[in-house]
Enzyme design. Structure first.
Site, PDB file in Angstrom:
ATOM      1  N   GLY A 163       0.826  -1.197   0.000  1.00 37.89           N
ATOM      2  CA  GLY A 163       0.000   0.000   0.000  1.00 37.89           C
ATOM      3  C   GLY A 163       0.858   1.244   0.000  1.00 37.89           C
ATOM      4  N   SER A 164       0.314   2.302   0.568  1.00 36.55           N
ATOM      5  CA  SER A 164       0.973   3.609   0.478  1.00 36.55           C
ATOM      6  C   SER A 164       2.118   3.727   1.501  1.00 36.55           C
ATOM      7  CB  SER A 164      -0.049   4.704   0.724  1.00 36.55           C
ATOM      8  OG  SER A 164      -0.627   4.530   1.992  1.00 36.55           O
ATOM      9  N   CYS A 178       1.643   0.390  -8.716  1.00 36.80           N
ATOM     10  CA  CYS A 178       2.801   0.834  -7.927  1.00 36.80           C
ATOM     11  C   CYS A 178       4.037   0.934  -8.814  1.00 36.80           C
ATOM     12  CB  CYS A 178       3.044  -0.102  -6.768  1.00 36.80           C
ATOM     13  SG  CYS A 178       3.125  -1.818  -7.268  1.00 36.80           S
ATOM     14  N   GLU A 228       3.900  10.009  -6.084  1.00 47.07           N
ATOM     15  CA  GLU A 228       3.015   9.133  -6.852  1.00 47.07           C
ATOM     16  C   GLU A 228       1.697   9.831  -7.123  1.00 47.07           C
ATOM     17  OE1 GLU A 228       2.567   5.671  -4.345  1.00 47.07           O
ATOM     18  OE2 GLU A 228       2.897   4.496  -6.144  1.00 47.07           O
ATOM     19  N   GLY A 284       2.342   2.369   5.383  1.00 53.08           N
ATOM     20  CA  GLY A 284       3.479   1.477   5.645  1.00 53.08           C
ATOM     21  C   GLY A 284       4.214   1.895   6.908  1.00 53.08           C
TER      22      GLY A 284
END
Ligand code: NAD
Length: 477
Positions: free
Chosen positions: A224-225, A280, A379, A229
């Site tokens: 995930g992000s 990702c 991102e 994290g």
């Protein structure tokens, strides 16, 4: 209405609360999942532990492999059903959803074959000793899955963990649960012991957090992000629980003047358009050698202008983004860039059949994006490609490494020596030379450096992360 999957049973959450399931193609509610809480996670972890200490723990490695292979075949036989679920749940064009279902079957196939090939070593030591190592499963593994590739990430994470002898408690993203709940039902039908695969749905800050905190969880695999994290890492650190983090990227595609441009163009486009840029490993930065920058952008711009976004069922180049907040996030990135004077080379279109209530974003190609700009650093997680020129090899490496991420790099050049130099000098977990992604590569270890995370999933390498090594020294005189 969807139910949790705990100990091979379909169960409502303890609270009985629900979360709407929304079709991103039209923004309409079409189903509901359970809004679980810590007590549901506790039930799942306990079921997993009982399974580990019972039926699952008693299976031989070969028997685990046979079960996983049957699951692979079942997923393959139901691939179209899974693809259609995913198309509606996540807004994926159906050919992309089909590819994800095929990848899920392939992950189970790969890990099925690996179960009885994972072994320790014997180590030469002093006279009078025999020393060897065992690879043991961690035990109960927690898996927090994002919404962008639920089937693929479930396959690589849960497939690897089960192959290594662990049992799993899975927290899918609240936007992407349907296909995974169906796969768990398949496992039950095939005779997986109750508790080997458990799925608890709900919000990240409720059930995801509860899973990461649970003292009965021996390993956490998070995809995930970067922000979440960090939270998972902090929570896990309190009890020194090992964590694998697969976080984001700002991956560069580096194109030298001697590259085969006919091969570059479709690959560069696919790497940012696939899954509407919500990948990702999206190739979201395009670094082009100065001498071919203008002609390459011209051809790329023409191709971008032809790209079409629309409802997932129409199977166009792109579907919608996952949800309204993601659509707004991408729009905000673009508004910032335009306000800072970043120029657009071209953009695709959203087709007229797309309902206004869907979450669409046309693909956009931007040029001369400054290296320090937010659009070249963060991102976007949308179909936005930031192009920039470089002078020479050193300059290309400097730009490529100038973000906090390091997940994937693409290098395009005909010069063999430069291929190796570049592969060495870029800081990322994977490097692809004259291709990007190698067609998925279930066998290829995947993961990042820097803020892209650590630990590896995919390939045989993942099995080492899903095990702990025990060294045994026997003194026999
Ligand atoms: P996210 O971090 O918001 O959510 C990921 C998962 O974490 C979801 O299941 C969510 O419910 C859960 N979560 C949220 N808050 C939590 C908390 N406090 N505690 C525990 N769990 C929590 O990310 P997202 O929006 O789902 O996905 C997009 C991000 O994921 C992007 O940054 C992308 O690059 C990254 N990603 C990385 C990979 C990879 O393999 N490296 C793959 C896919 C996505």
């Amino acid at each position: 209405m969807q139910l949790n999957h705990i100990a091979n049973q379909s169960l409502p959450s303890a609270s009985g609360r629900l979360i709407d399931v929304i079709d991103p193609s039209d923004g309409q509610v079409f189903d509901a999942i359970q809004r679980s809480d810590a007590s549901d996670i506790d039930a799942a972890v306990q079921a997993a532990r009982r399974c580990l200490d019972g039926a699952w723990g008693r299976l031989s490695a070969a028997e685990r492999g046979r079960l996983l292979m049957r699951l692979s075949h079942k997923v393959g036989a139901h691939a179209e059903e899974l693809a259609l679920l995913e198309q509606r749940d996540c807004g994926k064009p159906v050919k992309q959803a089909r590819a994800d279902a095929a990848a899920l079957a392939r992950y189970f196939e790969f890990y099925a074959g690996s179960c009885d090939k994972l072994h320790g070593q014997t180590i030469p030591y002093q006279d009078g000793y025999s020393v060897f190592t065992w690879r043991e499963p961690h035990g109960v593994t927690g898996h927090v899955i994002p919404w962008n590739y639920p089937m693929q990430i479930f396959g690589r994470s849960v497939g690897g963990a089960l192959a290594a002898g662990n049992v799993c408690v899975v927290k899918p993203a609240e936007d992407a649960c349907l296909s995974l709940l169906r796969v768990a039902q398949f496992a039950t039908e095939l005779g997986f012991p109750a508790g080997a695969i458990n799925i608890v749905t709900g919000y990240g800050n409720e059930v995801g957090d509860a899973l990461a905190r649970h003292a009965g969880v021996d390993h956490i695999s998070f995809t995930g992000s970067p922000g979440v994290g960090t939270l998972i890492q902090q929570v896990a650190a309190e009890r020194h629980c090992p964590v694998t983090l697969e976080l984001g990227g700002k991956s560069p595609q580096i194109v030298f003047a001697d590259a085969d441009i006919d091969a570059v163009l479709p690959t560069v486009i696919n790497a940012i358009v696939q899954n509407a840029g919500q990948t990702c490993s999206a190739g979201s930065r395009l670094l082009v050698e100065q001498s071919i920058y203008e002609p390459l952008l011209e051809r790329l711009g023409q191709a971008f202008a032809r790209l079409r976004a629309g409802p997932a069922a129409l199977d166009l180049d792109l579907g919608p983004l996952i949800r309204q907040s993601q659509q707004e996030r991408v729009a905000a990135f673009l508004a910032d860039a335009y306000a800072d004077g970043v120029a657009v080379v071209a953009q695709g279109q959203v087709v007229t059949e797309a309902p206004a209530t869907g979450f669409y974003q046309a693909p956009v190609l931007l040029r001369d994006v400054p290296v320090a700009h937010r659009l070249a650093q963060e991102e976007v997680f949308g179909p936005v490609l930031a192009a920039m020129a470089f002078r020479d090899e050193d300059h290309a490496v400097e730009i490529a490494n100038a973000t906090r991420f390091g997940l994937v790099t693409g290098v395009w050049t005909a010069d063999g020596a430069r291929q190796f130099r570049m592969a060495r000098r870029v800081r990322s977990g994977q490097v692809f030379v004259n291709n990007y992604g190698a067609g998925g590569g279930v066998e290829l270890p995947f993961g990042g450096v820097k803020s892209s995370g650590y630990g590896r999933e995919k390939g045989f390498e993942a099995l080492y992360g899903f095990t702990t090594l025990k060294t045994v020294a026997v003194r026999h005189g």
